[in-house]
Scaffold this active site. Structure first.
Site, PDB file in Angstrom:
ATOM      1  N   SER A  35       0.438  -1.202  -0.032  1.00 20.09           N
ATOM      2  CA  SER A  35      -0.044   0.169  -0.082  1.00 20.09           C
ATOM      3  C   SER A  35       0.734   1.269   0.142  1.00 20.09           C
ATOM      4  O   SER A  35       0.319   2.439  -0.306  1.00 20.09           O
ATOM      5  CB  SER A  35      -0.964   0.032   1.217  1.00 20.09           C
ATOM      6  OG  SER A  35      -2.055  -0.921   0.948  1.00 20.09           O
ATOM      7  N   LYS A  66       0.148   3.912  -2.517  1.00 18.96           N
ATOM      8  CA  LYS A  66      -0.917   4.880  -2.646  1.00 18.96           C
ATOM      9  C   LYS A  66      -0.111   6.180  -2.359  1.00 18.96           C
ATOM     10  O   LYS A  66      -0.873   7.384  -2.581  1.00 18.96           O
ATOM     11  CB  LYS A  66      -1.924   4.679  -1.435  1.00 18.96           C
ATOM     12  CG  LYS A  66      -2.759   3.354  -1.563  1.00 18.96           C
ATOM     13  CD  LYS A  66      -3.660   3.023  -0.542  1.00 18.96           C
ATOM     14  CE  LYS A  66      -4.429   1.892  -0.913  1.00 18.96           C
ATOM     15  NZ  LYS A  66      -4.150   0.726  -0.620  1.00 18.96           N
ATOM     16  N   LYS A 126       3.282   6.301   5.223  1.00 21.10           N
ATOM     17  CA  LYS A 126       2.485   5.155   4.604  1.00 21.10           C
ATOM     18  C   LYS A 126       2.961   3.813   5.010  1.00 21.10           C
ATOM     19  O   LYS A 126       4.074   3.670   4.626  1.00 21.10           O
ATOM     20  CB  LYS A 126       2.299   5.646   3.211  1.00 21.10           C
ATOM     21  CG  LYS A 126       1.029   4.405   2.441  1.00 21.10           C
ATOM     22  CD  LYS A 126       0.053   5.305   3.202  1.00 21.10           C
ATOM     23  CE  LYS A 126      -1.251   4.224   2.703  1.00 21.10           C
ATOM     24  NZ  LYS A 126      -1.183   2.975   3.560  1.00 21.10           N
ATOM     25  N   SER A 165      -5.796   2.991   4.688  1.00 21.67           N
ATOM     26  CA  SER A 165      -5.245   2.740   3.488  1.00 21.67           C
ATOM     27  C   SER A 165      -6.495   1.962   2.547  1.00 21.67           C
ATOM     28  O   SER A 165      -6.014   0.809   2.104  1.00 21.67           O
ATOM     29  CB  SER A 165      -4.005   1.459   3.858  1.00 21.67           C
ATOM     30  OG  SER A 165      -3.166   1.255   2.605  1.00 21.67           O
TER      31      SER A 165
END
Length: 387
Positions: free
Chosen positions: A61, A64, A229, A121
């Site tokens: 993820s 992203k 993140k 997420s």
């Protein structure tokens, strides 16, 4: 052209000019359990530490971050706003993995989607935003890859907007640091990245509350965190990109392929701590600060303020001294109005031991208009007659 020169004993540096030698840190590649890692200075991208940072790996993820870059850029251009609404497609509602359980046909705001992407997420929110921004997931993936090329992320290949497993969906710790650095230029998602808990209501009737708990546990225990993140899939293992700022120094650390979530958080903190202990930015003029004042002819005022349009700073090892550097301001002589604020009127030059380390353009703080004849007559001719 002749120059008016002012000399100051200061420390200065713009990132693109000087490469500071990297001194040994207390950590080594062998001391990290993560398969790949990197630590950079966020202002200039200088690499302070790396372990297999150019190895292509699944990012999960962390993907992203690039989606958030594209969203931030569109917000910065005024193309979208937080209050705008989008309709959730069947494709978005059907996404698996981490999600907030959006329903086909429901409407949501851009702000709620940013919360869901940044904190949980959410894959369904990511696909919904991709379709909203570019008309389709494929269009968004193309935009992500195009932006990656523009940023020099030459070892990155995005195949989706979520980070779900795909054998060709690959990037590197180095490239992740680059796109994290790009995201730091904007503050549209900072609020959500640094929020520990929140909630959104989903469904056509907005009757289902989804409580969001941030996946980045550093929010609660790392001083100066700017955001980050997380990512996890069985293929990628545990991953994390995080940025932090202390005083005037901003660093970005990335770890990929950690066997446990505990390892990724511990090793990110270790990298950031080592960076802050050994390096620092000294900022002498922030972008837009007045750096000096110079005379001007044919204007209402006799002088004007001079500014730099970029931060004037120097990134160095923590024991560096200000007295080691000399800064000269070289300003054009006999400046006459009109002068535009976008036209350089001189430069600042950094020296160390007689060697030029960097040059930085200087500008008028604002447009300097030419004094009208009538005003000039009143202020000068009549004044002299009266005397």
């Amino acid at each position: 052209m002749k120059k008016f020169i002012a000399i100051f004993f200061l420390m200065l540096m713009a990132a693109s000019v000087l490469t500071v030698p990297v001194y040994g840190l207390a950590i080594t590649p062998e001391s990290l359990q993560s398969r790949s890692a990197i630590l950079i200075n966020a202002d200039d991208g200088q690499v302070l530490f790396e372990k297999s940072s150019n190895d292509k790996m699944a990012p999960a993820s962390i993907t992203k971050i690039m989606l958030l870059v594209l969203i931030s850029e569109k917000m910065d251009r005024g193309e979208i706003t937080l209050e705008q609404e989008l309709t959730i497609s069947e494709n978005a509602a059907g996404m698996g993995g981490s999600q907030i359980y959006l329903e086909e046909g429901e409407t949501q705001t851009v702000e709620n989607m940013l919360k869901a992407i940044s904190m949980r997420s959410a894959n369904d929110a990511s696909v919904a935003m991709a379709e909203f921004l570019f008309g389709s997931v494929e269009g968004c993936v193309k935009a992500m890859n195009d932006r990656a090329r523009e940023l020099g992320m030459n070892d990155t290949s995005f195949m989706n907007v979520t980070g779900l497993p795909d054998p060709n969906h690959l990037t590197t710790a180095h490239d992740i640091a680059v796109m994290t650095k790009e995201l730091l230029k904007y503050d549209y998602v900072n609020k959500y990245m640094l929020t520990w808990m929140d909630s959104v209501y989903v469904g056509k009737e907005k009757d289902s509350e989804q409580v969001l708990v941030n996946t980045n546990r550093l929010i609660n225990n790392y001083d100066g965190l700017l955001g980050g993140k997380t990512g996890f899939t069985n293929e990628a293992k545990y991953c994390l990109s995080a940025a932090a700022r202390r005083n005037d120094t901003t660093l970005i650390a990335v770890v990929l392929g950690s066997d446990t979530t505990k390892i990724r958080f511990a090793e990110i903190q270790k990298l950031l701590n080592e960076g802050f202990a050994n390096y620092k930015n000294i900022i002498f003029h922030s972008r837009g600060d007045v750096v000096t004042t110079v005379p001007v002819y044919c204007a209402k005022d006799e002088s004007f303020n001079v500014v730099s349009k970029e931060n004037i700073y120097y990134f160095t090892e923590s024991n560096c001294k200000v007295e080691d550097f000399t800064l000269e301001y070289e300003i054009d002589e006999n400046l006459k109005a009109p002068l535009g604020s976008e036209v350089p009127i001189g430069k600042a030059v950094l020296y160390k031991e007689g060697k030029v380390l960097g040059e930085y353009l200087l500008y008028p703080e604002k447009n300097i208009d030419k004094e009208g004849f009538f005003s000039f007559y009143l202020n000068n001719v009549l004044e002299n007659i009266i005397k």
